[in-house]
Design a protein around this motif. Structure first.
Motif, short mmCIF file in Angstrom:
data_model
loop_
_atom_site.label_atom_id
_atom_site.label_comp_id
_atom_site.label_asym_id
_atom_site.label_seq_id
_atom_site.Cartn_x
_atom_site.Cartn_y
_atom_site.Cartn_z
N ARG A 92 0.76 -1.17 0.00
CA ARG A 92 0.00 0.04 0.00
C ARG A 92 0.77 1.35 -0.11
N SER A 109 5.19 2.84 1.33
CA SER A 109 6.64 2.17 1.85
C SER A 109 6.35 1.65 3.12
N THR A 117 7.11 -0.26 7.14
CA THR A 117 7.91 -0.13 8.29
C THR A 117 8.59 -1.50 8.42
N ILE A 145 11.23 2.92 10.39
CA ILE A 145 10.04 3.89 9.85
C ILE A 145 10.54 4.68 8.62
N PRO A 146 9.95 4.55 7.47
CA PRO A 146 10.46 5.65 6.69
C PRO A 146 10.06 6.85 6.71
N ASN A 164 3.04 6.19 5.36
CA ASN A 164 3.18 5.06 6.18
C ASN A 164 2.52 5.56 7.49
N THR A 165 1.53 4.82 8.01
CA THR A 165 0.99 4.97 9.34
C THR A 165 1.77 5.24 10.44
N ASP A 166 2.90 4.48 10.58
CA ASP A 166 3.96 4.61 11.59
C ASP A 166 4.50 5.72 11.51
N GLN A 190 3.33 8.93 10.46
CA GLN A 190 2.19 9.69 10.98
C GLN A 190 2.16 9.43 12.54
#
Lengths: 417, 72
Positions: free
Chosen positions: A346, A348, A350, B29-30, B35-37, B39
């Motif tokens: 979806r 990039s 983790t 974490i990129p 990316n939710t992490d 955020q």
């Protein structure tokens, strides 16, 4: 006798039978427009031999008649169900093992989050308690309360699943054309009473609490809730989250609200809902989760296992084993390690830490707890089936020379919502 | 606790990510807004979560806020 003297009153029931009518003697011009309806036609009397080619067209079929029949009988499939892994079949992270809630998110099965304000108040596990699932299912998600916890006013415990905006854009939520949806699921609990949950948008400023009643303890019961689409608020239509479904396990007053209407508050549960975490040892099992367009809960939309797994892998997948190569950078980094993805992600991802080994033609060095970095500037992580990584904190590699990486534990790749 | 990581290549180019430890496991974490992490990283740091620079120095809240303000 004048022709007008024969009418319905002149003919007693059953006085004219099929053998009294010559073939072709009754034609359309002798029948009123509404003279023949379903009550006049014996089952199986009309077959294809009575229907001439091209006599049935779109104008002869009421709008939605075939679609509704197909839905009701489960003939339509594919993405009728917007919930991924609603039958709780896929569990990539735990392979069926139990997880204990933390103050944050854990995934007891794919796509379903177990969350709580306070850690260690419940466990979540695929097929916890080993009860027989409802007919047609082989798996469920089971919650077991670990204590009799009194939920604080601002606290909440729940199961929830997020939907991606790309998969719900057609619902038209946030517009005047918002479609009605129906949420259905099977539930089994050691408790009885009023339960509930909510549907929220990704910004958590639109919510719709729903309630349902569990009437018999330790009995599978199917629940169906129809929800008028929200014509307000922001509902993402891209690869971000859009629609989040909650099942309440315990919720304080702050996030509890009236059931059955949309609100701009963050409500996770209906007011007065039963707290599962409030009873030590209480169980709450759920499966067959389906969210679909329309006001009727239809039969569960079973998809092939491989299809369901691939849908889950858009959000999480694990890499294990195969050796891949990169380029040494100094003596402690391996750059440009490209690993295959099962499906495009979806976003990039983790990356989790992993164990493995870095090696060259003359050296082999194992490593533990190395966390690779996604190389973003390549752009390969979204639209193709590969991921470009850098492994740092390894040893024994040579600058600008080929180096191999072998991953000896599951390397988690997460682009969850 | 979050920690910035910077990996420098031989040609002096570099890549960066954010390290985060959860349930005794470390994650990378990129810097990707989708990316939710990532955020959550921004939300948590602005709310007071500890952020270390690449050398391990703990940023003050003011420094952390200023850093977050520069991010996509």
């Amino acid at each position: 006798m004048p022709i007008s003297r024969i009418n319905n009153n002149s003919i007693a029931n059953n006085t004219i039978v099929a053998s009294d009518l010559a073939a072709g003697s009754v034609t359309g011009d002798k029948l009123g427009l509404t003279a023949i309806n379903a009550n006049n036609i014996v089952n199986s009397t009309i077959t294809t031999t009575q229907i001439a080619s091209n006599t049935i067209s779109n104008t002869n079929i009421a709008t939605g008649a075939i679609e509704n029949y197909s839905r009701a009988t489960g003939l339509l499939s594919g993405m009728r169900n917007r919930i991924i892994n609603g039958a709780m079949v896929i569990d990539q992270r735990n392979a069926g093992a139990s997880v204990t809630n933390i103050n944050g998110n854990v995934y007891p099965v794919d796509r379903f989050i177990a969350a709580g304000a306070v850690a260690s108040k419940f466990t979540a596990q695929q097929n916890a308690g080993s009860v027989t699932p409802p007919v047609g299912f082989t798996n469920y998600l089971g919650i077991t309360s670990l204590s009799a916890y009194t939920v604080g006013a601002g606290e909440n415990f729940n199961i929830r699943c997020y939907n991606e905006g790309l998969n719900t854009a057609d619902l038209g939520w946030g517009t005047a054309n918002a479609k009605t949806v129906t949420l259905s699921f099977w539930v089994y609990s050691s408790l009885t009473g009023t339960f509930g949950g909510s549907i929220n948008n990704y910004s958590f400023n639109r919510s719709y609490p729903y309630s349902y009643t569990i009437t018999s303890a330790n009995t599978w019961q199917q629940i169906s809730v129809t929800i008028a689409g929200d014509t307000s608020g922001t509902w993402n239509t891209n690869n971000s989250g859009s629609l989040c479904v909650f099942w309440n396990l315990g919720c304080g007053a702050t996030n509890s609200g009236p059931a059955g209407s949309w609100s701009s508050n963050l409500y996770i549960a209906p007011t007065g809902a039963t707290s599962v975490v409030g009873t030590n040892g209480a169980t709450f099992y759920i499966t067959g989760v389906q969210l679909e367009v329309g006001s009727t809960a239809t039969s569960f939309d079973y998809r092939p296992y491989g299809t369901e797994l691939a849908l889950c892998q858009r959000y999480y997948q694990a890499f294990f084993g195969p050796t891949t190569t990169g380029i040494g950078n100094g003596s402690t980094n391996v750059n440009d390690v490209v690993i295959p993805l099962f499906v495009p992600l979806r976003a990039s991802p983790t990356m989790g830490s992993c164990n493995g080994a870095a090696f060259t033609s003359s050296a082999y060095n194992t490593f533990t707890s190395v966390t690779p970095t996604v190389v973003l500037n390549s752009g390969v992580f979204i639209s193709t089936n590969q991921l470009r990584l850098n492994f740092g904190s390894v040893s024994g590699v040579t600058d600008n020379r080929i180096a191999g990486i072998r991953v000896d534990s599951n390397l988690s790749i997460s682009s969850e919502l | 606790m979050y920690k910035l990581r910077k990996t420098i290549y031989s040609d002096n180019s570099f890549i960066e990510d954010i390290l985060f430890t959860n349930n005794s496991k470390q994650y990378s974490i990129p810097f990707d807004p989708a990316n939710t992490d990532y955020q959550q990283f921004k939300i948590q740091v602005l709310a007071g979560a500890e952020l270390q620079d690449a050398d391990g120095n703990v940023m003050t809240q003011e420094q952390a806020n200023a850093f977050i303000a520069t991010l996509p």
